[in-house]
Design a protein around this motif. Structure first.
Motif, PDB file in Angstrom:
ATOM      1  N   THR A 275      14.150   9.328  19.364  1.00 53.70           N
ATOM      2  CA  THR A 275      14.553   9.790  18.038  1.00 53.70           C
ATOM      3  C   THR A 275      14.078  11.224  17.854  1.00 53.70           C
ATOM      4  N   PHE A 276      14.990  12.091  17.410  1.00 52.41           N
ATOM      5  CA  PHE A 276      14.663  13.484  17.108  1.00 52.41           C
ATOM      6  C   PHE A 276      14.932  13.705  15.621  1.00 52.41           C
ATOM      7  N   LEU A 277      13.909  14.151  14.911  1.00 53.76           N
ATOM      8  CA  LEU A 277      13.968  14.237  13.462  1.00 53.76           C
ATOM      9  C   LEU A 277      14.340  15.645  12.996  1.00 53.76           C
ATOM     10  N   ASP A 278      15.141  15.690  11.929  1.00 56.72           N
ATOM     11  CA  ASP A 278      15.431  16.915  11.188  1.00 56.72           C
ATOM     12  C   ASP A 278      15.959  18.024  12.097  1.00 56.72           C
ATOM     13  N   ILE A 279      17.049  17.741  12.786  1.00 61.46           N
ATOM     14  CA  ILE A 279      17.672  18.722  13.679  1.00 61.46           C
ATOM     15  C   ILE A 279      18.747  19.476  12.897  1.00 61.46           C
ATOM     16  N   LEU A 280      18.665  20.787  12.903  1.00 62.38           N
ATOM     17  CA  LEU A 280      19.619  21.606  12.170  1.00 62.38           C
ATOM     18  C   LEU A 280      20.962  21.620  12.894  1.00 62.38           C
ATOM     19  N   HIS A 281      22.012  21.275  12.162  1.00 68.32           N
ATOM     20  CA  HIS A 281      23.373  21.307  12.683  1.00 68.32           C
ATOM     21  C   HIS A 281      24.171  22.361  11.910  1.00 68.32           C
ATOM     22  N   LEU A 282      24.821  23.230  12.652  1.00 64.14           N
ATOM     23  CA  LEU A 282      25.710  24.198  12.019  1.00 64.14           C
ATOM     24  C   LEU A 282      27.087  23.606  11.780  1.00 64.14           C
ATOM     25  N   THR A 283      27.474  22.616  12.594  1.00 59.85           N
ATOM     26  CA  THR A 283      28.737  21.901  12.419  1.00 59.85           C
ATOM     27  C   THR A 283      28.541  20.454  12.857  1.00 59.85           C
ATOM     28  N   PRO A 284      28.743  19.458  11.976  1.00 61.13           N
ATOM     29  CA  PRO A 284      28.890  19.593  10.533  1.00 61.13           C
ATOM     30  C   PRO A 284      27.582  20.066   9.922  1.00 61.13           C
ATOM     31  N   ARG A 285      27.653  20.873   8.910  1.00 56.87           N
ATOM     32  CA  ARG A 285      26.489  21.580   8.405  1.00 56.87           C
ATOM     33  C   ARG A 285      25.498  20.627   7.754  1.00 56.87           C
ATOM     34  N   GLY A 286      24.233  20.773   8.103  1.00 57.24           N
ATOM     35  CA  GLY A 286      23.189  19.952   7.508  1.00 57.24           C
ATOM     36  C   GLY A 286      22.099  19.652   8.518  1.00 57.24           C
ATOM     37  N   ARG A 287      21.126  18.900   8.071  1.00 50.53           N
ATOM     38  CA  ARG A 287      20.042  18.449   8.941  1.00 50.53           C
ATOM     39  C   ARG A 287      20.181  16.952   9.154  1.00 50.53           C
ATOM     40  N   PHE A 288      20.155  16.543  10.417  1.00 52.99           N
ATOM     41  CA  PHE A 288      20.362  15.143  10.773  1.00 52.99           C
ATOM     42  C   PHE A 288      19.238  14.678  11.696  1.00 52.99           C
ATOM     43  N   ASP A 289      18.885  13.409  11.549  1.00 52.11           N
ATOM     44  CA  ASP A 289      18.034  12.735  12.534  1.00 52.11           C
ATOM     45  C   ASP A 289      18.928  12.162  13.619  1.00 52.11           C
ATOM     46  N   ILE A 290      18.517  12.292  14.871  1.00 52.92           N
ATOM     47  CA  ILE A 290      19.314  11.817  16.000  1.00 52.92           C
ATOM     48  C   ILE A 290      18.617  10.614  16.619  1.00 52.92           C
ATOM     49  N   ASP A 291      19.282   9.463  16.614  1.00 50.78           N
ATOM     50  CA  ASP A 291      18.786   8.248  17.266  1.00 50.78           C
ATOM     51  C   ASP A 291      19.590   8.031  18.546  1.00 50.78           C
ATOM     52  N   MET A 292      18.893   7.951  19.673  1.00 53.74           N
ATOM     53  CA  MET A 292      19.546   7.790  20.967  1.00 53.74           C
ATOM     54  C   MET A 292      19.483   6.328  21.398  1.00 53.74           C
ATOM     55  N   TYR A 293      20.666   5.735  21.658  1.00 57.49           N
ATOM     56  CA  TYR A 293      20.749   4.349  22.116  1.00 57.49           C
ATOM     57  C   TYR A 293      21.290   4.321  23.546  1.00 57.49           C
ATOM     58  N   GLU A 294      21.543   3.126  24.025  1.00 61.04           N
ATOM     59  CA  GLU A 294      21.971   2.969  25.418  1.00 61.04           C
ATOM     60  C   GLU A 294      23.367   3.524  25.652  1.00 61.04           C
ATOM     61  N   SER A 295      24.312   3.238  24.767  1.00 65.54           N
ATOM     62  CA  SER A 295      25.690   3.672  24.966  1.00 65.54           C
ATOM     63  C   SER A 295      26.197   4.595  23.880  1.00 65.54           C
ATOM     64  N   SER A 296      25.384   4.911  22.890  1.00 62.11           N
ATOM     65  CA  SER A 296      25.817   5.768  21.792  1.00 62.11           C
ATOM     66  C   SER A 296      24.604   6.415  21.145  1.00 62.11           C
ATOM     67  N   PHE A 297      24.874   7.391  20.286  1.00 62.46           N
ATOM     68  CA  PHE A 297      23.814   7.978  19.479  1.00 62.46           C
ATOM     69  C   PHE A 297      24.290   8.066  18.038  1.00 62.46           C
ATOM     70  N   ARG A 298      23.338   8.217  17.150  1.00 58.83           N
ATOM     71  CA  ARG A 298      23.618   8.163  15.721  1.00 58.83           C
ATOM     72  C   ARG A 298      23.020   9.380  15.031  1.00 58.83           C
ATOM     73  N   LEU A 299      23.814  10.001  14.160  1.00 58.85           N
ATOM     74  CA  LEU A 299      23.347  11.094  13.324  1.00 58.85           C
ATOM     75  C   LEU A 299      23.106  10.547  11.928  1.00 58.85           C
ATOM     76  N   ARG A 300      21.876  10.665  11.441  1.00 60.13           N
ATOM     77  CA  ARG A 300      21.533  10.164  10.117  1.00 60.13           C
ATOM     78  C   ARG A 300      21.191  11.333   9.207  1.00 60.13           C
ATOM     79  N   GLY A 301      22.017  11.555   8.198  1.00 58.76           N
ATOM     80  CA  GLY A 301      21.790  12.621   7.241  1.00 58.76           C
ATOM     81  C   GLY A 301      21.518  12.073   5.861  1.00 58.76           C
ATOM     82  N   LYS A 302      21.356  12.983   4.897  1.00 56.92           N
ATOM     83  CA  LYS A 302      21.083  12.554   3.531  1.00 56.92           C
ATOM     84  C   LYS A 302      22.313  11.919   2.902  1.00 56.92           C
TER      85      LYS A 302
END
Length: 605
Positions: A275-302
């Motif tokens: 898990t990587f917390l508070d990663i700045l994304h320019l597209t789509p704009r915002g800060r997201f947490d990145i959860d890495m799974y076996e076959s996919s990953f998830r972007l969690r924003g506000k």
């Protein structure tokens, strides 16, 4: 004499009746069979059989067989449907199973089988046919039902919902899964017990419903008994009424939160590897947490959550910025992320070069050695951009693309500062392609380029300092224009074009004499203020600078997410071509050039 194959003692009787014809005695006693039945909107009909141990369906043209054990049958409903009558089964673990194509006279046989063998009453449900678009939404165990006068108008299984968000104060948008092979971004995994033939959206044609919006006015009072309520219950013996914490909540917000919970939006089976917390994304704009799974990953924003399959990553770029402080990790996605009418074919993350992280992957040594040997390490303690790159590369198996060694800009960087219309960014020369980031992220393969034209656009002074390049694609597929490139980058770009055998033409040599004469004429007039005004008008980075003053790419401040209330939309149509991005230019922080005239301050500010 040997017994028939269907009666061999080591075979399961239920498996036997699905794969082989049955003797007359077995058919009369232990099974009910129905022809021309469609499973979950499948294009091909099949044969459906009910037996004491469960039910099964096999396509007529051959294919995978679907079976459901009797212990997994929770409830059943009978109603009119597209191809006749539908038998809907609400299973305990596999969601909703739809069997369509029954005749009206089949109800008695099916009801008897369900009642005797499965202990379930087959409920006969009549749908609302008034055509009203207002009613009451009810959340069931496996589906969302929209009822009109206590009759269901339509039902939406939770497994078909890929995402939901608050589109307004009283409006909730519900997005449905796209008709891919179960790997569409945002789509939940297929439930256990399903097969490839359980064609979720299998019958979908060219046109398909992908989003629905519910208008939910008013507020609701949410009573929640907490610790105070428990204390109140203890005091009730003394005659005092128990206390309740009553909270008034927007009805649309409560609907949104309930749907998120019921449909398990963003949830992924299994534990996170990293898990990587508070990663700045320019597209789509915002800060997201990145959860890495076996076959996919998830972007969690506000505001929004995204679930992306690794196999949807088609390109993986690691692009260093010219400020020597940040690097850009860019992921090319197919299918792209979708948020309403906006599509994001690229994810652009911005990370600091000097920010280090220490992380230990959440996986066993056996799994690490068996599946990810020489791909991942158990522990990382490096700069964060290197850790994210290595974890993405190990889990997705994608090759990391970096800038070509055949190109170095005049200032010794990998990117060339330029702009697409009013959006400023960096153009990177790669071994087999060109990549412009951050917005609109544009990818052009060298093999698709017919010719590159270098030209000047603008007034005499501005054109003498900058030039444009236009990439014309083969087969009349259009062109891409990159403007306001510093004149000093002309020679490095020409050398790169020659090294990659790209056909190009220089239209600047034809009008060089005229430009010099015009510049000398302006100097003779002594119009320094006019020159300054021309220089400001001729540069696109000054045009977009006022919109970017609030956004500092190098700062650690929070960035408003896409469609957030703190974010203003420009409604620019130019950014919809490649990215479909609707927000105001959120480009990287501009570098100061020595010869750039200072921008005049506006009066009244």
């Amino acid at each position: 004499m040997k017994a028939p194959k269907a009666y061999q003692p080591h075979q399961d009787p239920f498996t036997a009746f699905l794969s082989l014809p049955f003797p007359p005695t077995i058919q009369r006693i232990s099974q009910e069979s129905f022809e021309n039945i469609y499973l979950d909107l499948s294009k091909q009909p099949g044969k459906c059989k009910f037996a004491e141990s469960g039910l099964g369906w096999r396509p007529s043209g051959g294919g995978d067989t679907f079976t459901l054990d009797r212990s997994n049958i929770g409830a059943a409903q009978w109603s009119r449907a597209a191809k006749g009558y539908e038998l809907k089964i609400l299973s305990r673990t596999s969601g909703v199973i739809q069997l369509d194509g029954f005749d009206q006279e089949d109800f008695e046989r099916a009801n008897k089988a369900f009642k005797i063998w499965y202990g379930v009453n087959l409920e006969h449900r009549e749908h609302a046919i008034r055509g009203w678009n207002w009613g009451k939404a009810e959340f069931g165990k496996a589906e969302l039902s929209f009822n009109v006068q206590n009759r269901p108008a339509f039902e939406v299984p939770y497994s078909e919902i890929s995402n939901t968000n608050l589109a307004g104060k009283n409006e909730v948008a519900v997005e449905f899964a796209l008709p891919a092979d179960g790997t569409t971004n945002g789509t939940n995994e297929q439930p256990e017990g399903s097969t490839k033939n359980r064609g979720r959206k299998a019958a979908a044609g060219r046109d398909q419903l992908v989003e629905m919006r519910f208008y939910i006015p008013g507020t609701v009072v949410k009573a929640d008994k907490g610790e105070e309520g428990e204390e109140g219950q203890e005091k009730s013996a003394d005659g005092e009424e128990p206390e309740e914490q009553q909270e008034e909540q927007n009805a649309a917000n409560l609907f949104y939160e309930t749907l998120m919970e019921k449909a398990e939006i963003g949830d992924v089976a299994g534990d996170t590897f990293a898990t990587f917390l508070d990663i700045l994304h320019l597209t789509p704009r915002g800060r997201f947490d990145i959860d890495m799974y076996e076959s996919s990953f998830r972007l969690r924003g506000k505001t929004y959550d995204y679930k992306i399959q690794y196999q949807s990553i088609k390109k993986f770029f690691l692009l260093p910025k010219n400020d020597d402080m940040h690097t850009l990790i860019t992921l090319g996605l197919d299918p792209p992320l979708r948020q309403g009418q906006t599509r994001y074919p690229f994810l652009v993350m911005q990370l600091k070069l000097d920010e280090e992280i220490s992380i230990e992957l959440n996986m066993t040594d056996e799994l690490l050695q068996a599946r990810y040997k020489d791909k991942l390490e158990a522990r990382y303690e490096e700069p964060i951009h290197q850790v994210i790159t290595k974890v993405f590369r190990g889990l997705s198996g994608k090759k990391v693309i970096m800038p070509s060694r055949d190109f170095v800009s005049h200032h010794g960087h990998s990117g060339v500062k330029c702009s697409i219309k009013a959006n400023e960014g960096l153009l990177f020369c790669l071994d087999k392609s060109f990549m412009f980031v951050p917005k609109p992220a544009t990818y052009v393969q060298i093999e698709n380029i017919s010719v590159i034209t270098m030209s000047r656009v603008g007034g005499a002074v501005s054109a003498s300092r900058t030039f444009d390049i236009t990439l014309t694609l083969k087969g009349g597929m259009g062109e891409h224009q990159f403007s306001n490139i510093n004149r000093e980058e002309q020679q490095p770009l020409e050398e790169f074009f020659k090294a990659k055998n790209i056909r190009f033409k220089n239209e600047m040599a034809d009008d060089s004499a005229a430009l010099i004469a015009a510049a000398l004429h302006n100097e003779a007039l002594g119009g320094s203020s006019d020159e300054e005004a021309v220089g400001v008008r001729g540069s696109a980075d000054e045009d977009s600078e006022s919109a970017d003053e609030d956004f500092q790419a190098d700062s650690d401040s929070d960035v408003a997410e896409e469609y957030d209330s703190a974010h203003e939309s420009s409604g620019s149509s130019g950014s919809d071509v490649e990215m479909g991005d609707a927000e105001e230019g959120a480009g990287p922080e501009d570098e100061e050039e020595e010869d750039r005239p200072k921008k005049k301050s506006k009066t009244g500010k």
